[in-house]
Design a protein around this motif. Structure first.
Motif, short mmCIF file in Angstrom:
data_model
loop_
_atom_site.label_atom_id
_atom_site.label_comp_id
_atom_site.label_asym_id
_atom_site.label_seq_id
_atom_site.Cartn_x
_atom_site.Cartn_y
_atom_site.Cartn_z
N PRO A 30 2.72 -5.14 -5.86
CA PRO A 30 2.15 -6.35 -7.12
C PRO A 30 0.66 -5.96 -6.71
O PRO A 30 0.13 -6.19 -5.40
CB PRO A 30 2.75 -7.05 -6.93
N CYS A 31 -0.50 -7.09 -7.47
CA CYS A 31 -1.74 -7.29 -7.45
C CYS A 31 -2.22 -8.87 -7.35
O CYS A 31 -2.03 -8.91 -8.47
CB CYS A 31 -2.43 -6.54 -8.44
N HIS A 32 -2.09 -8.57 -6.67
CA HIS A 32 -1.97 -10.23 -6.45
C HIS A 32 -3.97 -10.46 -6.60
O HIS A 32 -4.16 -11.86 -7.58
CB HIS A 32 -2.59 -10.51 -4.82
N GLY A 33 -4.75 -9.85 -7.44
CA GLY A 33 -6.48 -10.09 -7.59
C GLY A 33 -5.50 -10.63 -9.04
O GLY A 33 -5.93 -10.68 -10.31
N CYS A 34 -4.40 -9.30 -9.98
CA CYS A 34 -4.51 -9.99 -11.13
C CYS A 34 -3.30 -11.34 -11.21
O CYS A 34 -3.02 -11.63 -12.46
CB CYS A 34 -3.51 -8.74 -11.71
N GLN A 35 -2.30 -11.39 -10.38
CA GLN A 35 -1.72 -12.29 -10.43
C GLN A 35 -1.94 -13.92 -10.30
O GLN A 35 -0.96 -14.45 -10.79
CB GLN A 35 -0.20 -12.05 -10.08
N SER A 62 -6.51 -4.26 -3.55
CA SER A 62 -7.19 -2.78 -4.06
C SER A 62 -7.86 -3.44 -5.72
O SER A 62 -8.97 -2.78 -6.37
CB SER A 62 -6.57 -1.85 -4.91
N HIS A 63 -7.67 -4.74 -5.85
CA HIS A 63 -8.25 -5.84 -6.96
C HIS A 63 -9.97 -6.18 -6.16
O HIS A 63 -9.74 -6.83 -5.20
CB HIS A 63 -7.34 -6.56 -7.29
N PHE A 64 -10.97 -5.75 -6.31
CA PHE A 64 -11.94 -6.54 -6.48
C PHE A 64 -12.36 -7.81 -5.99
O PHE A 64 -11.98 -8.46 -6.74
CB PHE A 64 -13.40 -5.75 -7.66
#
Ligand SMILES: [Zn+2]
Length: 184
Positions: A40-45, A124-126
């Protein structure tokens, strides 16, 4: 810099007998970061991280739990991708966004410097860290500030939330939307 490097400099938060760890062997290929390989992407969520401000393309997050530094926020593009993946328009905006966030943190007052850091080893989310150093606290200068942030007394919750609110409003003063309640 003293002989032996940073661990012997005034900016290092620890003293006494410290041994340097043995280096592990390299792990290749490296394991996936958050947002890669099905993780999961914590940058998106935005799970658990308050979004203080956003516009069409960018968001600035605070931290729900107080830290030991006077302010700490994170700038992220709303669209998933790492630094190298930023579309040209976002990449062109990045310089101005870095300045805006720094201005919003400096406007709190009592801040000597805003350290701007990009690591990206966990996600991986900038995402770019902005970590405020209190004015006059010379021991907290430089690369050890995040280490100090772990061991300094935490800012009281009410003060931390007011700081986040002020940063959000300062950012919104130049456009976008502050996601904050009314003054307490
Ligand atoms: Zn993402």
């Amino acid at each position: 810099m003293p002989e032996g490097g940073v661990p012997f400099a005034e900016i290092f938060p620890y003293e006494g007998d410290i041994r340097i760890k043995e280096l592990d062997a390299p792990v290749l290929p490296e394991p996936p970061r958050d947002g890669e390989g099905g993780r999961p992407c914590h940058g998106c969520q935005d799970d658990g991280a308050p979004v203080l401000w956003s516009d069409e393309h960018w968001k600035v997050r605070g931290f729900a739990e107080p830290e030991g530094v006077p302010a700490q926020v994170m700038l992220l593009p709303r669209e998933h991708g790492d630094l190298a993946d930023l579309p040209p328009a976002r990449a062109a905006e990045l310089g101005g966004m870095l300045q805006r966030v720094e201005r919003a943190v400096m406007a709190l007052g009592g801040i000597g410097r805003v350290h701007v850091n990009r690591w990206g080893d966990g996600g991986s989310h900038f995402h770019v860290w902005f970590i405020a150093r209190p004015a006059g606290m010379l021991q907290l200068r430089g690369t050890c500030l995040p280490l100090w942030g772990d061991v300094l007394p935490k800012v009281p919750l009410e003060e931390w939330e007011e700081t986040n609110r002020r940063i959000a409003l300062a950012l919104a003063g130049e456009g976008g939307t502050a996601h904050v309640g009314p003054a307490s």
